[in-house]
Design a protein around this motif. Sequence first.
Motif, short mmCIF file in Angstrom:
data_model
loop_
_atom_site.label_atom_id
_atom_site.label_comp_id
_atom_site.label_asym_id
_atom_site.label_seq_id
_atom_site.Cartn_x
_atom_site.Cartn_y
_atom_site.Cartn_z
N THR A 120 -24.48 10.11 7.59
CA THR A 120 -24.00 10.77 6.07
C THR A 120 -22.90 10.43 5.86
O THR A 120 -22.23 10.30 4.62
CB THR A 120 -24.12 12.34 6.28
N GLY A 121 -21.86 9.82 6.95
CA GLY A 121 -20.53 9.62 6.82
C GLY A 121 -19.55 11.02 6.43
O GLY A 121 -18.47 10.95 6.13
N ALA A 122 -20.33 12.09 6.65
CA ALA A 122 -19.58 13.21 6.26
C ALA A 122 -19.06 14.17 7.36
O ALA A 122 -18.55 15.10 7.17
CB ALA A 122 -20.66 14.34 5.36
N GLN A 123 -19.10 13.54 8.59
CA GLN A 123 -18.68 14.28 9.80
C GLN A 123 -17.70 13.61 10.43
O GLN A 123 -18.09 12.31 10.92
CB GLN A 123 -19.93 14.81 10.63
N LEU A 124 -16.61 14.08 10.75
CA LEU A 124 -15.44 13.20 11.12
C LEU A 124 -14.48 14.05 12.16
O LEU A 124 -14.73 15.20 12.34
CB LEU A 124 -14.32 12.85 9.95
N HIS A 125 -13.73 13.10 12.94
CA HIS A 125 -12.79 13.85 13.93
C HIS A 125 -11.60 13.53 13.31
O HIS A 125 -11.22 12.18 13.16
CB HIS A 125 -12.84 13.15 15.16
N VAL A 126 -10.61 14.48 13.35
CA VAL A 126 -9.49 14.28 12.90
C VAL A 126 -8.43 14.34 13.87
O VAL A 126 -8.42 15.53 14.66
CB VAL A 126 -9.13 15.47 11.67
N THR A 153 -5.08 11.00 11.87
CA THR A 153 -6.33 9.97 11.57
C THR A 153 -7.30 10.58 11.74
O THR A 153 -7.65 11.40 12.67
CB THR A 153 -6.06 8.57 12.78
N ALA A 154 -8.36 10.29 10.56
CA ALA A 154 -9.71 10.58 10.62
C ALA A 154 -10.64 9.55 11.05
O ALA A 154 -10.28 8.36 10.35
CB ALA A 154 -9.84 11.29 9.47
N THR A 155 -11.71 9.76 11.64
CA THR A 155 -12.57 8.75 12.10
C THR A 155 -13.96 9.27 11.92
O THR A 155 -14.40 10.43 12.26
CB THR A 155 -12.71 8.25 13.51
N PRO A 171 -14.64 14.78 19.44
CA PRO A 171 -15.91 15.33 18.68
C PRO A 171 -15.56 15.46 17.14
O PRO A 171 -14.38 15.71 16.93
CB PRO A 171 -15.85 16.52 19.45
N THR A 172 -16.73 15.78 16.66
CA THR A 172 -16.31 16.06 15.22
C THR A 172 -15.77 17.58 15.00
O THR A 172 -16.03 18.62 15.43
CB THR A 172 -17.91 16.35 14.58
N ASN A 173 -14.66 17.64 14.03
CA ASN A 173 -13.94 18.89 13.65
C ASN A 173 -13.93 18.91 12.42
O ASN A 173 -12.90 19.79 12.02
CB ASN A 173 -12.81 19.05 14.70
N TYR A 174 -14.34 18.21 11.49
CA TYR A 174 -14.17 17.90 10.05
C TYR A 174 -15.57 17.69 9.39
O TYR A 174 -16.28 16.69 9.64
CB TYR A 174 -13.24 17.05 9.66
N ILE A 175 -16.13 18.78 8.86
CA ILE A 175 -17.40 18.49 8.09
C ILE A 175 -17.37 18.85 6.76
O ILE A 175 -16.91 19.76 6.24
CB ILE A 175 -18.66 19.32 8.65
#
Length: 206
Positions: A112-118, A104-106, A132-136
């Motif tokens: 920006t909507g461009a930084q997510l946690h997967v 799941t990614a949140t 925490p963010t791990n997908y940018i």
Amino acid sequence: MTSRTARTIGPRRTAFMAAGLVAAAAAVSTSGVATASPDPTPVPQLDLGRYLGIWHQLAAVPQVFNLACARDTVAEYHLDERGDVAVHNSCVTWNGGLNEIHGTATVNDRQTGAQLHVGFPAVPGQDQRYGPTNYIVTALGPDYSWALVTDPTRASGFVLSREVAFDPETWNHVRAAITAMGQSPCLYLTSPTTGGLSDIAPLCTR
């Protein structure tokens, strides 16, 4: 949403070495990360609705969890019942089998909507739905035909495409985006796809 797997490491390492990727990764690691700002800059605005769907991985910084993947690494994203992104990553293994995992990614960055946690429930230490963010997403094709993804430390990198291959001009755009993001294209190895590239080589050599 990077590909993870909960399977054992041993067979993957063997396949990885058989393909010569360990040597390639060691050779390109000396290129290091280019001078860059402390954190990768996300794209100004990510339209999540347009970002959903199927992505083919055409190049990536080698990661332990991808050692099982020989070709056709694919990420599928769609909204779940909570409005988060359901992630389904899969690839064809060296023996022709299927390796897949669900997560799941949140979205962490509402501006920006461009930084997510997967998160991946099957992977210890990465099993949290929120974190925490791990997908940018640091670069996007104007028509969402390709994307460049990394993490806050730039230890990872993924070149994603709607199609299984790029033309030379698009590869030029991708390499320029990698450099602008603060990495060297030499850190990336191409990912074989059916109908696209068949070899594994540092991206800077293509």
